[in-house]
Design a protein around this motif. Structure first.
Motif, short mmCIF file in Angstrom:
data_model
loop_
_atom_site.label_atom_id
_atom_site.label_comp_id
_atom_site.label_asym_id
_atom_site.label_seq_id
_atom_site.Cartn_x
_atom_site.Cartn_y
_atom_site.Cartn_z
N GLU A 48 57.62 102.15 45.85
CA GLU A 48 56.62 101.66 44.90
C GLU A 48 57.27 100.83 43.79
O GLU A 48 56.78 99.76 43.42
CB GLU A 48 55.84 102.83 44.29
N LYS A 49 58.40 101.33 43.27
CA LYS A 49 59.10 100.58 42.24
C LYS A 49 59.65 99.27 42.79
O LYS A 49 59.64 98.24 42.11
CB LYS A 49 60.24 101.43 41.65
N ALA A 50 60.15 99.31 44.02
CA ALA A 50 60.69 98.10 44.62
C ALA A 50 59.60 97.05 44.82
O ALA A 50 59.79 95.87 44.50
CB ALA A 50 61.36 98.43 45.95
N VAL A 51 58.44 97.47 45.34
CA VAL A 51 57.34 96.52 45.57
C VAL A 51 56.85 95.94 44.25
O VAL A 51 56.58 94.74 44.15
CB VAL A 51 56.20 97.22 46.35
N ALA A 52 56.73 96.79 43.23
CA ALA A 52 56.29 96.29 41.92
C ALA A 52 57.27 95.26 41.37
O ALA A 52 56.87 94.24 40.78
CB ALA A 52 56.12 97.46 40.95
N ALA A 53 58.57 95.53 41.54
CA ALA A 53 59.58 94.59 41.04
C ALA A 53 59.56 93.28 41.83
O ALA A 53 59.78 92.20 41.26
CB ALA A 53 60.97 95.24 41.11
#
Length: 311
Positions: free
Chosen positions: A125-130
């Protein structure tokens, strides 16, 4: 410190005249004089002496000049580090010893002219948001999450299927095997501290357990791979899973065994994720390099979760 004033000081020092510095900076001579005066007040010293030939540096001005140039270089590096298209290609991966790390090192060796920043975000989730915000350009992730498809503006392609291996100590019941089938692992304790609920790797191992009836224990604190290897070496009843491309180093006395798992071979499907409209010029080079590397393996005789990113 006002960087415009510092830039004006350097321009005047190099030109030797305020008028020429004004022309170089596309400002008025009055603006140059005001900026220099403000900088002198800030520093509490005179930087220039007015002479018939123009402006000469004082001793304090001569002392300040190399540092002023250094400030401007640092400012340019700071801007370049975050400006899309000029900053380094920024790629995320889960761990420094993973198969993705080996792929990225290969890319760097093949393209040393491309500046590269490597970051490690915790979950997908953090990777996709970034990726969507432009904070990073791409991410190596294993799988899409079940029931949570990737956003429409995110592209993903499988780049390597990493076979799992069983890692045991020398006294484990399976230590002498040249390979083991998944069925043979039933009833053996597989210890994997650090599996965090809600992450893509937790979803992967949950499905592996459900599919083959294995026993994976994630109890106890995760002290890192060195502590894990120490425990596996000293505990005959425990084994663990490791990726076949994961780099491991252990003391010679540990006598650890890396044993292929077969029939079928569980593989961890690493994929590259990026935003469709990402403008970074080096991203296409990374994608082409991974496509040419041909690092995947045939699906026959392997197992991945049904919700893994397809080939």
């Amino acid at each position: 410190m006002d960087l415009d004033a510092v830039r004006t000081f350097v321009a005047a020092a190099e030109a030797g005249q305020f008028q020429e510095a004004a022309a170089d900076l596309a400002v008025t001579q009055q603006a140059v004089s005001k900026r220099i005066a403000a900088l002198e007040r800030h520093l509490g010293v005179r930087l220039f002496l007015r002479t018939p030939r123009g402006a000469e540096l004082t001793i304090d001005g001569q002392a300040f000049l190399p540092h002023a140039r250094g400030l401007l270089r640092a400012a340019e590096r700071a801007v370049t580090s975050v400006r899309a298209g000029r900053r380094p290609l920024r790629v995320d991966m889960i761990a420094s010893r993973s198969a993705a790390s080996a792929l990225l090192r290969g890319f760097h060796r093949a393209h040393p002219e491309i500046d590269l920043d490597v970051v490690m975000l915790f979950d997908i989730e953090k990777a996709v948001a970034a990726i969507r915000s432009g904070a990073i350009d791409a991410s190596f992730r294993a799988v899409a999450m079940p029931g949570r498809p990737l956003p429409e503006d995110i592209e993903a392609v499988r780049v390597i299927d990493e076979p799992l291996q069983l890692l045991t100590g020398p006294a484990h019941a399976l230590a002498g095997a040249r390979s083991v089938t998944v069925a043979q692992l039933a009833g053996h304790r597989i210890w994997m501290p650090g599996i965090v609920p809600g992450t893509e790797w937790a979803a992967y191992y949950d499905d592996l357990v459900a599919e083959f009836g294995l026993t994976i224990e994630a109890t106890g604190p995760n002290f890192g791979s060195d502590a894990l290897l120490d425990t596996i070496a000293d505990t005959p009843a425990l084994a663990t899973f490791m990726g076949g491309h994961t780099r491991l180093v252990w003391p010679a006395g540990h006598g650890l065994r890396r044993i292929p798992v077969t029939d079928p071979a569980p593989v961890y499907p690493h994929a590259l994720l990026w935003r469709r409209d990402n403008p970074h010029p080096a991203l296409a080079t990374l994608r082409a390099h991974l496509a040419a590397a041909g690092t995947g393996q045939d699906a026959a005789g392997t197992w991945t979760p049904h919700w893994a990113i397809p080939r």
